[in-house]
Write a protein that holds these residues in place. Structure first.
Motif, mmCIF file in Angstrom:
data_model
loop_
_atom_site.group_PDB
_atom_site.id
_atom_site.type_symbol
_atom_site.label_atom_id
_atom_site.label_comp_id
_atom_site.label_asym_id
_atom_site.label_seq_id
_atom_site.Cartn_x
_atom_site.Cartn_y
_atom_site.Cartn_z
ATOM 1 N N LYS A 90 0.795 -1.213 0.122
ATOM 2 C CA LYS A 90 -0.051 0.108 -0.034
ATOM 3 C C LYS A 90 1.021 1.174 0.031
ATOM 4 O O LYS A 90 2.038 1.252 0.525
ATOM 5 C CB LYS A 90 -0.890 -0.197 1.108
ATOM 6 N N ASP A 105 0.705 4.017 1.813
ATOM 7 C CA ASP A 105 0.940 4.468 3.108
ATOM 8 C C ASP A 105 1.957 3.968 3.556
ATOM 9 O O ASP A 105 2.787 4.162 4.395
ATOM 10 C CB ASP A 105 -0.370 4.781 3.707
ATOM 11 N N HIS A 161 3.427 9.400 -4.965
ATOM 12 C CA HIS A 161 2.492 8.988 -5.959
ATOM 13 C C HIS A 161 3.190 9.389 -7.131
ATOM 14 O O HIS A 161 3.155 8.743 -8.288
ATOM 15 C CB HIS A 161 1.479 10.053 -5.830
ATOM 16 N N GLU A 190 -0.728 -1.106 -10.701
ATOM 17 C CA GLU A 190 -1.783 -0.713 -9.578
ATOM 18 C C GLU A 190 -2.676 -1.814 -9.622
ATOM 19 O O GLU A 190 -3.029 -2.555 -10.731
ATOM 20 C CB GLU A 190 -2.340 0.516 -10.041
ATOM 21 N N GLY A 246 -5.577 -1.264 -7.367
ATOM 22 C CA GLY A 246 -6.637 -0.899 -6.517
ATOM 23 C C GLY A 246 -6.411 -0.622 -5.052
ATOM 24 O O GLY A 246 -5.458 -1.293 -4.670
ATOM 25 N N ASN A 247 -7.061 -0.154 -4.536
ATOM 26 C CA ASN A 247 -6.999 0.491 -3.030
ATOM 27 C C ASN A 247 -5.646 1.076 -2.581
ATOM 28 O O ASN A 247 -5.151 0.786 -1.676
ATOM 29 C CB ASN A 247 -7.509 -0.729 -2.157
ATOM 30 N N ASP A 248 -5.307 1.833 -3.678
ATOM 31 C CA ASP A 248 -3.848 2.576 -3.554
ATOM 32 C C ASP A 248 -2.598 1.282 -3.130
ATOM 33 O O ASP A 248 -1.794 1.362 -2.296
ATOM 34 C CB ASP A 248 -3.844 3.373 -2.155
ATOM 35 N N GLU A 249 -2.935 0.175 -3.696
ATOM 36 C CA GLU A 249 -1.952 -0.880 -3.716
ATOM 37 C C GLU A 249 -1.256 -1.171 -4.966
ATOM 38 O O GLU A 249 -1.706 -0.842 -6.059
ATOM 39 C CB GLU A 249 -2.493 -2.130 -3.178
#
Length: 245
Positions: free
Chosen positions: A121, A123, A187, A201, A203-206
């Protein structure tokens, strides 16, 4: 060594496609694997422009091996295409640093040839970079300078650039024109790595590693003569590797 004309032409056709696209599909892979002469010639053509050919799943890739290669992505291009106006070499160093940290996050030692996780992820990526920065900051200035000479990385500038960024959420209402958040920078690195086909990518910022990235890590980051020392330095894998041995 003398080569038959058809072998030379087949190898040159393969090299031409790789020079144009950076990769070729399963037919090229089969030819490269099956024909020793074509493989030898294609490797020689690639080496002539400071590149190396790597098999990655159902593709064959041509990867620049040195900065002298005409296929190397130069710093000015990265600045113009991905980084904000006024970007310096320090921003480039930090981009490369974040890339190495991402690779290191998918592997837990030199004993592991395959990733030990499926995705990361964004983050978590930010936190991983922060952890590596904190490792660097534990060293005194003299030690950092010696590491800079050893690895040809400007660790001090990397620390400075990262710590100058605001550790704020992207959704924050107030940001000055000169403020960039750490997540925003990640990003940017993500966009660069996607364009270079190193991550995807999901999805879900993963993000997950591509077959190209895995091949490059195995070829360069897991080999003594290339970047092993840098990952040992950042992740302290050396002690773990010796303990396993």
């Amino acid at each position: 060594m003398h080569y038959q004309e058809d072998k030379v032409l087949d190898a040159f056709d393969l090299y031409t496609k790789l020079a144009r696209d950076g990769k070729a599909g399963i037919d090229a892979v089969n030819l490269y694997k099956a024909d020793d002469e074509v493989r030898s010639l294609a490797d020689r053509f690639a080496a002539h422009v400071d590149c190396v050919l790597i098999l990655a799943g159902d593709e064959i890739l041509m990867i620049p091996e040195t900065r002298l290669s005409p296929f190397h992505v130069n710093n000015d291009y990265i600045k113009r295409t991905y980084l904000r106006s006024g970007a310096t070499n320090g921003d480039i160093y930090l981009l490369y640093f974040a890339t190495i940290v991402l690779f290191g996050s998918f592997y837990d030692s030199y004993q592991t040839q395959e990733p030990t996780r499926n995705f990361l992820k964004l983050d978590e990526w930010v936190r991983a970079v922060q952890e590596r920065i904190e490792v660097l900051r534990e060293h005194d200035e003299e030690t950092i300078r010696s590491y800079e000479k050893e690895f040809s990385y400007n660790w001090s500038l990397i620390i400075e650039k990262w710590e100058a960024m605001n550790d704020i959420k992207e959704s924050a209402k107030k940001q000055t024109g000169n403020t960039i958040s750490r997540l925003s920078f990640i990003h940017t690195v993500r966009n660069f790595m996607i364009d270079q086909e190193l991550i995807e990518e999901i999805g879900n910022d993963e993000v997950m590693l591509t077959e190209k990235a895995k091949a490059i890590v195995q070829r360069y980051f897991m080999e003594v003569e290339y970047n092993k020392g840098i990952l040992e330095f950042l992740y302290q894998w050396e002690e773990e590797s010796h303990a396993i041995d």
